[in-house]
Write an enzyme that holds these catalytic residues in place. Structure first.
Site, mmCIF file in Angstrom:
data_model
loop_
_atom_site.group_PDB
_atom_site.id
_atom_site.type_symbol
_atom_site.label_atom_id
_atom_site.label_comp_id
_atom_site.label_asym_id
_atom_site.label_seq_id
_atom_site.Cartn_x
_atom_site.Cartn_y
_atom_site.Cartn_z
ATOM 1 N N ASP A 12 0.868 -1.181 0.000
ATOM 2 C CA ASP A 12 0.000 0.000 0.000
ATOM 3 C C ASP A 12 0.906 1.232 0.000
ATOM 4 O O ASP A 12 1.785 1.355 0.859
ATOM 5 C CB ASP A 12 -0.852 -0.048 1.281
ATOM 6 C CG ASP A 12 -1.885 1.063 1.335
ATOM 7 O OD1 ASP A 12 -1.609 2.164 0.804
ATOM 8 O OD2 ASP A 12 -2.951 0.832 1.911
ATOM 9 N N GLY A 33 -9.612 4.999 -5.855
ATOM 10 C CA GLY A 33 -8.371 4.249 -5.997
ATOM 11 C C GLY A 33 -7.258 4.757 -5.090
ATOM 12 O O GLY A 33 -7.479 5.104 -3.922
ATOM 13 N N ASP A 68 -5.648 7.500 -5.180
ATOM 14 C CA ASP A 68 -5.877 8.910 -4.835
ATOM 15 C C ASP A 68 -6.701 9.001 -3.544
ATOM 16 O O ASP A 68 -6.345 9.723 -2.599
ATOM 17 C CB ASP A 68 -6.620 9.555 -6.021
ATOM 18 C CG ASP A 68 -6.682 11.060 -5.960
ATOM 19 O OD1 ASP A 68 -5.952 11.658 -5.135
ATOM 20 O OD2 ASP A 68 -7.444 11.651 -6.752
ATOM 21 N N THR A 108 -3.149 2.736 -14.332
ATOM 22 C CA THR A 108 -3.520 1.334 -14.613
ATOM 23 C C THR A 108 -4.819 0.903 -13.941
ATOM 24 O O THR A 108 -5.230 -0.245 -14.070
ATOM 25 C CB THR A 108 -2.407 0.353 -14.172
ATOM 26 O OG1 THR A 108 -2.279 0.423 -12.745
ATOM 27 C CG2 THR A 108 -1.102 0.672 -14.836
HETATM 28 P P1 ADP Z 1 -5.682 5.826 -12.266
HETATM 29 O O1 ADP Z 1 -6.907 6.702 -12.262
HETATM 30 O O2 ADP Z 1 -4.406 6.589 -12.532
HETATM 31 O O3 ADP Z 1 -5.842 4.620 -13.135
HETATM 32 P P2 ADP Z 1 -6.172 4.230 -9.835
HETATM 33 O O4 ADP Z 1 -6.066 4.689 -8.432
HETATM 34 O O5 ADP Z 1 -7.514 3.823 -10.328
HETATM 35 O O6 ADP Z 1 -5.517 5.387 -10.729
HETATM 36 O O7 ADP Z 1 -5.176 3.010 -10.051
HETATM 37 C C1 ADP Z 1 -3.785 3.146 -10.199
HETATM 38 C C2 ADP Z 1 -3.108 1.925 -9.585
HETATM 39 O O8 ADP Z 1 -3.023 2.100 -8.174
HETATM 40 C C3 ADP Z 1 -3.824 0.594 -9.811
HETATM 41 O O9 ADP Z 1 -2.847 -0.385 -10.147
HETATM 42 C C4 ADP Z 1 -4.421 0.302 -8.445
HETATM 43 O O10 ADP Z 1 -4.543 -1.103 -8.213
HETATM 44 C C5 ADP Z 1 -3.378 0.885 -7.539
HETATM 45 N N1 ADP Z 1 -3.769 1.193 -6.161
HETATM 46 C C6 ADP Z 1 -5.003 1.411 -5.643
HETATM 47 N N2 ADP Z 1 -4.908 1.662 -4.326
HETATM 48 C C7 ADP Z 1 -3.585 1.616 -4.001
HETATM 49 C C8 ADP Z 1 -2.834 1.782 -2.796
HETATM 50 N N3 ADP Z 1 -3.434 2.059 -1.627
HETATM 51 N N4 ADP Z 1 -1.481 1.646 -2.843
HETATM 52 C C9 ADP Z 1 -0.863 1.377 -4.020
HETATM 53 N N5 ADP Z 1 -1.499 1.209 -5.192
HETATM 54 C C10 ADP Z 1 -2.850 1.330 -5.177
#
Ligand code: ADP
Length: 244
Positions: A10, A32, A34, A119
């Site tokens: 994470d 996600g 963000d 992604t």
């Molecule tokens: P985007 O809108 O840029 O696609 P997302 O947040 O939907 O952004 O996803 C970007 C990546 O971050 C995905 O691979 C998702 O699985 C991953 N992700 C989501 N939550 C976390 C987290 N807490 N820590 C790390 N990676 C995360």
């Protein structure tokens, strides 16, 4: 030269100088990764983001990390939405990593963690996205101690681990031979040795800088360009040819 690593985890739990957020243009939070970063950093993050918004795709800006006590900075970048690959998605994604690292450098950051930008909801195919990430971070590794790519699922982690080790293989379109990168400018003695060993081509100091300069040469003397003066694969190939 930074250690570059891929971890499963994470991003809000990383102990590094800066973490990168895959933000949207409003910089006030979303879903996600963000959402996870905004929840962990607290409501002041959205206030700081709003004051800097909008952030256009490919750009990056920094805020403090507020309640994320183990991190000094959050660097917000806005990835491209995947539209099939013909809309400069790779260039915009490369720019996200490059601009984030430049902002980090300006802040004196030595260690930084990235999620797999674009992604998730933005739909960028994971293998292609993590390979863009790996080329850019490898090409800029000299300025950091640690660059960590953080995957949230095992499949993404496996692809990241592969991408950070992948050799640059650029083949000549004319004869199919593997090319070496072309280095412009006055070479260092180490670069001269790499040139004599055939790992790169030394091209001297006459550079046009308008995208017309060749970037690769094959053993049969064919030269070509990828039409991207910032192509991180060329920079990785030069750095690794000199370092070998
Ligand atoms: P985007 O809108 O840029 O696609 P997302 O947040 O939907 O952004 O996803 C970007 C990546 O971050 C995905 O691979 C998702 O699985 C991953 N992700 C989501 N939550 C976390 C987290 N807490 N820590 C790390 N990676 C995360």
């Amino acid at each position: 030269m930074a250690q570059i690593e891929a971890v499963l985890g994470d991003i809000t739990e990383q102990r590094v100088d800066a973490i990168v957020n895959a933000a949207n243009e409003s910089l006030t939070g979303g879903g996600g990764v963000d959402g996870a970063i905004h929840r962990a950093a607290g409501p002041r993050l959205a206030e700081a983001g709003a004051a800097l918004a909008p952030c256009l795709p490919g750009n990056a800006v920094a805020t403090p990390a507020f309640d994320l006590a183990q991190v000094k900075h959050v660097i917000h970048t806005v990835g491209p939405k995947w539209r099939g690959g013909g809309q400069d998605e790779a260039k915009v994604l490369a720019s996200c990593y490059r601009e984030s690292l430049l902002v980090a450098e300006g802040l004196g950051v030595r260690s930084i963690a990235f999620p797999a930008i674009s992604t998730g909801v933005y739909g960028y195919p994971v293998a292609e996205a993590v390979s863009v990430a790996a080329w850019v971070v490898r090409s800029m590794a000299a300025d950091f101690d640690l660059i960590r790519l953080v995957a949230f699922d095992p499949a993404t982690h496996a692809l990241m681990a592969e991408a950070i080790e992948a050799p640059v293989v650029e083949r000549c379109e004319t004869c199919g031979e593997v090319g070496v990168p072309i280095l412009f400018g006055l070479p260092t003695p180490i670069a001269v040795a790499a040139g004599e060993a055939g790992r790169l081509k030394l091209a001297g100091c006459v550079v046009h800088g308008d995208g017309s300069d060749p970037q690769w040469e094959c053993p049969n003397g064919h030269q070509w360009t990828n039409n991207d003066p910032d192509d991180p694969r060329v920079l990785v190939a030069i750095a690794e040819a000199v370092d070998a």
